[in-house]
Scaffold this motif. Structure first.
Motif, PDB file in Angstrom:
ATOM      1  N   ALA A 109       0.830  -1.206   0.000  1.00 45.71           N
ATOM      2  CA  ALA A 109       0.000   0.000   0.000  1.00 45.71           C
ATOM      3  C   ALA A 109       0.860   1.251   0.000  1.00 45.71           C
ATOM      4  N   THR A 110       1.914   1.260   0.826  1.00 49.31           N
ATOM      5  CA  THR A 110       2.746   2.454   0.918  1.00 49.31           C
ATOM      6  C   THR A 110       3.395   2.768  -0.415  1.00 49.31           C
ATOM      7  N   VAL A 111       4.037   1.775  -0.999  1.00 52.02           N
ATOM      8  CA  VAL A 111       4.725   2.032  -2.267  1.00 52.02           C
ATOM      9  C   VAL A 111       3.726   2.435  -3.346  1.00 52.02           C
ATOM     10  N   ALA A 112       2.573   1.747  -3.362  1.00 45.11           N
ATOM     11  CA  ALA A 112       1.575   2.062  -4.388  1.00 45.11           C
ATOM     12  C   ALA A 112       1.095   3.501  -4.244  1.00 45.11           C
ATOM     13  N   VAL A 113       0.873   3.934  -2.988  1.00 44.67           N
ATOM     14  CA  VAL A 113       0.365   5.288  -2.782  1.00 44.67           C
ATOM     15  C   VAL A 113       1.421   6.310  -3.195  1.00 44.67           C
ATOM     16  N   LEU A 114       2.661   6.053  -2.837  1.00 44.68           N
ATOM     17  CA  LEU A 114       3.717   6.999  -3.217  1.00 44.68           C
ATOM     18  C   LEU A 114       3.840   7.073  -4.736  1.00 44.68           C
ATOM     19  N   THR A 126       0.000  -1.991 -10.570  1.00 44.01           N
ATOM     20  CA  THR A 126      -1.422  -1.915 -10.899  1.00 44.01           C
ATOM     21  C   THR A 126      -2.125  -0.889 -10.029  1.00 44.01           C
ATOM     22  N   LEU A 127      -1.889  -0.992  -8.710  1.00 45.26           N
ATOM     23  CA  LEU A 127      -2.526  -0.029  -7.809  1.00 45.26           C
ATOM     24  C   LEU A 127      -2.099   1.383  -8.170  1.00 45.26           C
ATOM     25  N   GLY A 128      -0.816   1.526  -8.503  1.00 49.18           N
ATOM     26  CA  GLY A 128      -0.327   2.848  -8.884  1.00 49.18           C
ATOM     27  C   GLY A 128      -1.104   3.390 -10.071  1.00 49.18           C
ATOM     28  N   VAL A 129      -1.302   2.554 -11.078  1.00 50.60           N
ATOM     29  CA  VAL A 129      -2.017   3.008 -12.279  1.00 50.60           C
ATOM     30  C   VAL A 129      -3.477   3.302 -11.959  1.00 50.60           C
ATOM     31  N   VAL A 130      -4.063   2.461 -11.116  1.00 49.70           N
ATOM     32  CA  VAL A 130      -5.476   2.653 -10.803  1.00 49.70           C
ATOM     33  C   VAL A 130      -5.686   3.939 -10.005  1.00 49.70           C
ATOM     34  N   LEU A 131      -4.769   4.227  -9.090  1.00 57.33           N
ATOM     35  CA  LEU A 131      -4.984   5.358  -8.185  1.00 57.33           C
ATOM     36  C   LEU A 131      -4.440   6.682  -8.713  1.00 57.33           C
ATOM     37  N   ALA A 146       1.524   6.317  -6.944  1.00 51.47           N
ATOM     38  CA  ALA A 146       0.337   6.951  -7.520  1.00 51.47           C
ATOM     39  C   ALA A 146       0.417   8.460  -7.354  1.00 51.47           C
ATOM     40  N   THR A 147       0.936   8.902  -6.199  1.00 50.79           N
ATOM     41  CA  THR A 147       0.986  10.341  -5.961  1.00 50.79           C
ATOM     42  C   THR A 147       2.029  11.004  -6.852  1.00 50.79           C
ATOM     43  N   ALA A 148       3.195  10.363  -6.967  1.00 52.66           N
ATOM     44  CA  ALA A 148       4.219  10.939  -7.835  1.00 52.66           C
ATOM     45  C   ALA A 148       3.729  10.975  -9.272  1.00 52.66           C
TER      46      ALA A 148
END
Ligand SMILES: Nc1ncnc2c1ncn2[C@@H]1O[C@H](COP(=O)(O)OP(=O)(O)OP(=O)(O)O)[C@@H](O)[C@H]1O
Ligand SMILES: [Mg+2]
Lengths: 329, 345, 321
Positions: free
Chosen positions: C123-128, C191-196, C130-132
């Protein structure tokens, strides 16, 4: 013009208030109204033990500097301060001869029948998503029902809506009825707002800076429209304003508010001669007049203040509580 | 005629744009899928295909020719609602979806609709009666909004109401085993029971639907409640509300005006929720053993059935775009300032 | 984390009161003192000093620290090997197996603990990420979309694509991508990065459009700052805030999405400890009345989301002070 019941300088006559004769009793009598806002940094007393009375058909101006609690007073009278962090207290609040009893459980304010209010900016005050006609008709319908005349007919309501637009000087009635607020000009919006506020036949109109969003000539026109119409129906008016000249010109009495209190209640025409409170005096001296045109520089409130107290510059504050200092900065 | 047309342009334009958006989406998803590493023919034949065989299979799968030809062919087929055939079963993807999608959509709609109605009622209560005990509960619920995963709620519901209390029927489908199947009319299972007059099946199905729909509602409505509380709270103190009250409009009118102004952001959220609820429906179908696209998706995911998944992307996108269109239209009728060309300062 | 020093909270010396008639003059600064004035609006404010304030603000961060610690050292604290059968199947919680065992005899406590690392890390890596990615996308589209020529066209196209990605429900998109590319931590994170990312991009874009028209940006442009420097120095720092405030929501979403994928069997391969997969396996247990295999991972998940939400709101409140 209908007879106005101006309550004299000495203040409300307590005997008159208990008088059963309707014509003599004030339309609004307030005693010790206090409003406190609870904020994160402590309590702010915006209105502090204010008492006054308003006669039938009387027009009163409420002036005072920014933040002195004028709007708060108006909102409290109309019953709009239902937020959790606002505390409203008073020992007496009579409207149209009966004590006002307000539901304190509901967050959505209830209307006080016979009390109408208009606000500063018609653009933000009118309902943005409904056409003017619909807003006007909603009030006319409700007023018709309240009069006990049953449900007024559609054609009747339509006719009344057109009549009211006409009364406030909006000629292009069909278009205005169908228009939404953002499709009208500033002056038209203001007139539409006045029409909606008055078409329900209120006994008291509270107007919070009704013209300050308009330029000088439009402001005058709107003010005159409002006062003519209320005069015809002998509706009392409480106008909140910054413009002490405008207020003096159009009203019977002027209340001056300072720091949450009403510090002066004078007959408007004689305000200049009778004002005693230093703040009022200071305020009046800042108004441009023919005499002051001779001066190089118009006195400002601060320079007048300095003169009154004999200090050149405002003193440096040392022990001010911090939030107040921050707000002024 | 031209006048009318111009006045109605705000929604006509949006509807006409929809098919084009869909075509673009189909193209994008085709290209994405095309760039996936891996060789479908090898997957299909277990790596045993010789050259002649391979060419035949590629032709059959529509993988022959250059990329633009493939793309054009794919788009052409999509426009005629032909989504290709499954690698695995050989059945038409479109008809598979036709069989399963309506049931899932019905479940999703039930969840979203009930969430919306409940959220509106509860948040109105929480805002207008702040000291009512129920209001505290509602606000507490809104605070944990989004933190209640649907699968956890679903599993908990099965545990409590089926395994422990035995109030709910077994999570094994929409109908109890002693109830006969209902013939298909619209494909929406619950509606069909009513249309065919099989009220015994309606009753059984309602019992089976209670927990799944409640699961969707509980896990989705919080976001909506939070949103609506914020919107209503702002609208209660807004100048238009005060003016409506002060000028003397009827209480019903005041309420209507209040809600209409607070609604658009919540409607938008409803649209987003529909997407979440569609995902949630897939999970709920897995937990409660419902037939729908959930099991089909799981199967095609585990067998690497590319046409099925591609069709899935296109269909879900079509549904979502349709929902967003409805959301936009709803918002534009609620608040005319959102229509293109409306003058705002 | 910087602690506020007491000196920074004391008010700056008040500037002389402005000399316009309508200006609000503070009560004590009012030169009219001495005249028979009404009592000024009283402002009572509890005294607040740095050292009494600090622990109150730091308190919500303690659980956060514990969470981070668990995510880092959790896998070493497990009493049993989380990926090996360690006892009888479906045993209820006991001294030996604190949270019981599941249908295949895996220790639920060890699994839950070890999964902290998997889930929190993803979750942490995905959120970072996605935000970047979202910030970059939002900046690019926001700065260029009204430009003429190919630049504007590209920006608008990019915006449309982000809209399309958003049009597909995140979980379904995730399911399919994981299916295409195979389940691994990297796929999940990407995937989470792309989705978010589109969510963040939209927030940043809105802010960019607002900031871009602000006067100081124009001033900087007039002063000859290059567009790139301008974007990095002025626009970016001023348009990140809503995206930052959204971080905790995204974190919750990605924790839940990861677990949802795991629940549907599209997560990491089986013995790997992961909450969603654990709950999925526990669901069958729950249907026959064994509550423990699903309950504990669910609790862990909900508590994690709650901790992050509380910590972020505490941090944000502090920044707005
Ligand atoms: N919602 C609120 N919460 C907290 N404090 C408030 C709130 N509204 C007003 N106040 C405070 O109450 C005091 C009086 O405000 P009010 O709006 O009544 O002034 P005003 O006389 O109408 O000023 P203006 O002429 O600028 O409109 C101010 O000190 C203000 O800061
Ligand atoms: Mg005011």
């Amino acid at each position: 013009m209908t007879a106005r019941n101006v309550i004299d300088e000495a203040g409300p006559r307590t005997t008159a208030v208990s008088d059963p004769v309707e014509g003599d009793a004030p339309i609004l009598a307030v005693e010790d109204l206090t409003v406190r806002y609870g904020t994160r940094s402590g309590e702010v007393t915006a209105v502090d033990a204010v008492s006054f009375a308003l006669g039938h058909g009387e027009r009163v101006a409420l002036v005072g500097e920014s933040g002195s609690g004028k709007s708060t007073l108006g909102l409290a009278l109309a019953g709009f301060l239902t937020q959790d962090n606002v505390h409203v207290e008073c020992s007496r609040l009579d409207f149209a001869g009966a004590a006002l009893d307000r539901d304190t459980r509901s967050r959505l304010p209830r209307r006080t029948p016979g009390l109408s209010m208009i606000f500063q900016d018609a653009m933000t005050t009118l309902d943005p998503v409904w056409p003017i006609g619909s807003q006007l008709r909603a009030v006319i319908r409700a007023a018709g029902r309240a009069d006990g005349g049953g449900r007024p007919s559609r054609a009747d309501v339509r006719e009344r809506a057109r009549y009211w637009l006409d009364r406030v000087g909006l000629r292009d009635t069909e278009r205005v009825l169908r228009a939404r607020p953002y499709e009208l000009s500033g002056g038209m919006r203001q007139r539409a707002m006045i029409a909606i506020a008055l078409c329900g036949g209120p006994k008291l109109l509270i107007a919070d800076e009704p013209t300050s969003a308009l330029d000088a000539s439009l402001a005058r026109e709107a003010m005159e429209t409002m006062l003519t119409l209320t005069g015809q129906s002998s509706t009392s008016v409480l106008v909140i304003s910054h413009d002490i000249l405008l207020a003096q010109e159009y009203t019977d009495r002027t209340f001056v508010m300072y720091g949450g209190r009403i510090v002066e209640q004078r007959t408007s025409a004689r305000l200049v001669d009778t004002a005693t409170h230093p703040y009022t005096v200071a305020l009046l001296r800042c108004v441009p007049t023919l005499a002051s045109a001779e001066l190089d520089e118009l006195p400002t409130l601060a320079s007048v203040n300095a003169e009154i107290t004999g200090v050149d510059e405002p003193t440096e504050v040392t022990g001010t509580p911090e939030p107040a200092a921050k707000e002024s900065a | 005629m031209r006048q009318t047309l111009r006045r109605q342009r705000w929604w006509l334009a949006r509807i006409i744009a929809l098919p084009f958006q869909l075509i673009v989406f189909a193209a994008v998803s085709f290209l994405l899928v095309h760039n996936i590493p891996g060789d479908p023919v090898a997957v299909l034949t277990g790596g045993q295909a010789d050259a002649a065989n391979r060419a035949a299979i590629e032709k059959q799968l529509g993988l022959d020719g250059s990329l633009p030809t493939q793309l054009m062919r794919y788009l052409g087929h999509t426009l005629t609602f032909d989504l290709g055939h499954s690698y695995i079963t050989g059945r038409s993807v479109a008809s598979e979806f036709g069989d399963r999608l309506p049931a899932t959509i019905e479940l999703t709609l039930m969840g979203v609709f009930l969430s919306a109605v409940l959220a509106l009622g509860l948040s109105y209560l929480a805002v207008t009666r702040p000291r009512n005990p129920v209001s505290y509960l509602v606000r507490g619920y809104a605070r944990i909004a989004g933190g209640l995963p649907d699968f956890a709620v679903g599993v908990a519901a099965v545990f409590v109401f089926y395994a422990t209390l035995h109030w709910a029927p077994a999570p094994l489908g929409r109908l109890s085993s002693d109830v006969d199947d209902v013939p298909k009319v619209t494909g929406l299972p619950f509606l069909d029971t009513i249309l065919t007059g099989r009220f015994d099946a309606s009753w059984s199905m309602a019992g089976h639907l209670a927990l799944p729909v409640a699961t969707l509602v509980i896990s989705q409505a919080g976001v909506l409640v939070k949103m609506l509380i914020g919107g209503l709270e702002e609208a209660v103190d807004a100048a238009p509300t005060r003016f409506r009250i002060a000028s003397g409009a009827s209480p019903a009118m005041v309420r209507l005006s209040l809600v209409r102004r607070a609604l658009p952001p919540a409607v938008t959220t409803c649209g987003t929720l529909f997407g979440y609820a569609l995902g949630g429906a897939v999970i709920v179908e897995a937990i409660f053993g419902f037939a729908g696209i959930g099991s089909y998706l799981s199967d095609s995911v585990s067998s690497g059935d590319i046409p099925a998944m591609q069709g899935f992307l296109v269909i879900v996108a079509a549904v979502s775009l349709l929902v967003f269109l409805l959301v936009d239209l709803a918002n534009m009728s609620l608040d005319p300032r959102r229509r293109p060309g409306a003058r705002t300062d | 984390m910087t602690s506020t020093t007491p000196t920074s909270t004391t008010p700056a010396p008040t500037t002389p009161a402005p000399t316009t008639p309508a200006s609000p003059t503070t009560a004590a600064a009012d030169p009219l003192v001495g005249a028979p004035l009404a009592a000024p609006s009283a402002v009572a404010r509890p005294e607040r000093r740095g050292w009494t304030r600090w622990p109150r603000l730091a308190l919500p961060l303690v659980p956060l620290a514990a969470l981070v610690a668990l995510a880092v050292i959790g896998p070493w604290l497990t009493p049993h090997n989380p990926e090996r059968v360690s006892g009888p199947t479906s045993a209820p919680p006991s001294g030996e197996h604190l949270f019981g065992t599941d249908t295949s005899g895996l220790d639920v406590f060890s699994q839950t603990l070890a999964a902290f690392r998997t889930n929190v890390w993803i979750a942490t890596v995905a959120v970072l990420l996605a935000t970047a990615g979202g910030a970059l996308l939002g900046l690019l589209t926001g700065m260029n979309e009204s430009a003429r020529g190919p630049r504007g066209l590209a920006a608008r196209l990019l915006g449309r694509i982000a809209d399309f990605v958003q049009a597909v429900p995140g979980m379904l998109l995730g399911l399919i991508t994981v299916a295409f590319y195979g389940a691994s931590q990297t796929t999940l994170v990407l995937t989470l990065g792309v989705v978010l990312a589109p969510l963040q991009a939209r927030l940043v874009r809105t802010e960019v459009l607002r900031v871009r028209s602000d006067a100081y940006v124009d001033a900087a442009r007039m002063a000859g700052l290059s567009e790139l420097r301008l974007t990095l120095r002025h626009v970016l720092p001023n348009s990140c805030r809503p995206a930052m405030e959204n971080l905790s929501v995204l974190f919750a979403v990605s924790i839940i999405l990861t677990a949802s994928l795991g629940f549907l069997g599209a997560g990491l391969p089986t013995p790997k400890p992961e909450w969603g997969a654990m709950i999925s396996r526990g669901a069958t247990d729950a249907a026959v009345g064994n509550w423990w295999p699903a309950t504990f991972p669910t609790l862990a998940l909900i508590i994690t989301v709650a901790i992050i939400a509380a910590a972020s709101s505490a941090l944000l409140r502090r920044r707005t002070r």
